[in-house]
Scaffold this motif. Sequence first.
Motif, short mmCIF file in Angstrom:
data_model
loop_
_atom_site.label_atom_id
_atom_site.label_comp_id
_atom_site.label_asym_id
_atom_site.label_seq_id
_atom_site.Cartn_x
_atom_site.Cartn_y
_atom_site.Cartn_z
N ILE A 49 0.86 -1.19 0.00
CA ILE A 49 0.00 0.00 0.00
C ILE A 49 0.89 1.23 0.00
CG2 ILE A 49 -1.97 -1.13 1.09
CD1 ILE A 49 -1.11 0.13 3.75
N PHE A 50 0.33 2.35 -0.37
CA PHE A 50 1.03 3.62 -0.47
C PHE A 50 2.24 3.51 -1.41
CE2 PHE A 50 -0.75 3.81 3.94
CZ PHE A 50 -1.78 4.65 3.62
N THR A 51 2.00 2.93 -2.57
CA THR A 51 3.07 2.81 -3.56
C THR A 51 3.21 4.09 -4.38
OG1 THR A 51 1.54 1.74 -5.09
CG2 THR A 51 2.91 0.30 -3.74
N ASN A 52 2.14 4.86 -4.49
CA ASN A 52 2.15 6.13 -5.19
C ASN A 52 2.74 7.20 -4.27
OD1 ASN A 52 0.96 8.84 -5.71
ND2 ASN A 52 0.10 7.81 -7.50
N GLU A 53 3.75 7.93 -4.72
CA GLU A 53 4.44 8.90 -3.87
C GLU A 53 3.51 10.01 -3.35
OE1 GLU A 53 7.28 10.20 -1.51
OE2 GLU A 53 7.43 8.39 -2.74
N LYS A 54 2.59 10.50 -4.20
CA LYS A 54 1.66 11.54 -3.75
C LYS A 54 0.74 11.01 -2.67
CE LYS A 54 -1.51 15.13 -5.10
NZ LYS A 54 -1.52 15.66 -3.76
N GLU A 55 0.22 9.80 -2.87
CA GLU A 55 -0.66 9.19 -1.87
C GLU A 55 0.10 9.01 -0.54
OE1 GLU A 55 -1.55 5.01 -2.48
OE2 GLU A 55 -3.64 5.44 -1.99
N ARG A 56 1.34 8.56 -0.63
CA ARG A 56 2.17 8.34 0.55
C ARG A 56 2.40 9.66 1.30
NH1 ARG A 56 6.33 4.97 2.53
NH2 ARG A 56 6.24 3.39 0.94
N THR A 57 2.75 10.70 0.55
CA THR A 57 3.01 12.01 1.15
C THR A 57 1.75 12.59 1.78
OG1 THR A 57 4.76 12.41 -0.46
CG2 THR A 57 3.87 14.33 0.68
N ASP A 58 0.64 12.55 1.06
CA ASP A 58 -0.63 13.10 1.58
C ASP A 58 -1.06 12.38 2.85
OD1 ASP A 58 -0.66 14.84 -0.53
OD2 ASP A 58 -2.27 13.81 -1.63
N PHE A 59 -0.99 11.05 2.84
CA PHE A 59 -1.38 10.29 4.02
C PHE A 59 -0.45 10.61 5.19
CE2 PHE A 59 -1.38 6.56 6.80
CZ PHE A 59 -2.74 6.45 7.06
N GLN A 90 -1.42 13.94 6.74
CA GLN A 90 -2.67 13.84 7.50
C GLN A 90 -2.45 13.14 8.83
OE1 GLN A 90 -5.34 11.90 4.82
NE2 GLN A 90 -5.67 13.73 3.59
#
Length: 71
Positions: free
Chosen positions: A46-56, A59
């Motif tokens: 999970i969280f393989t996408n850098e933007k998704e990882r950064t946003d999460f 938060q």
Amino acid sequence: MAIDTLRCSPQDPPIEHHHLLARLYGAIENRENIECLVHGQGVASIFTNEKERTDFGLQVRDYLRLMGAYD
């Protein structure tokens, strides 16, 4: 006897959820691969996408700071 500085009100999630979030945040900060068990599919990253990882990560960091668990 030590007292935890992190206290939860009745409407907050259980303290175990905060521990899990803190572990996820640590893994995100250390750029570790995060895997979970997906029902019927085995292990998935999970969280393989850098933007998704950064946003999460942002938060979770903000939430933990508001809760007083992270400075």
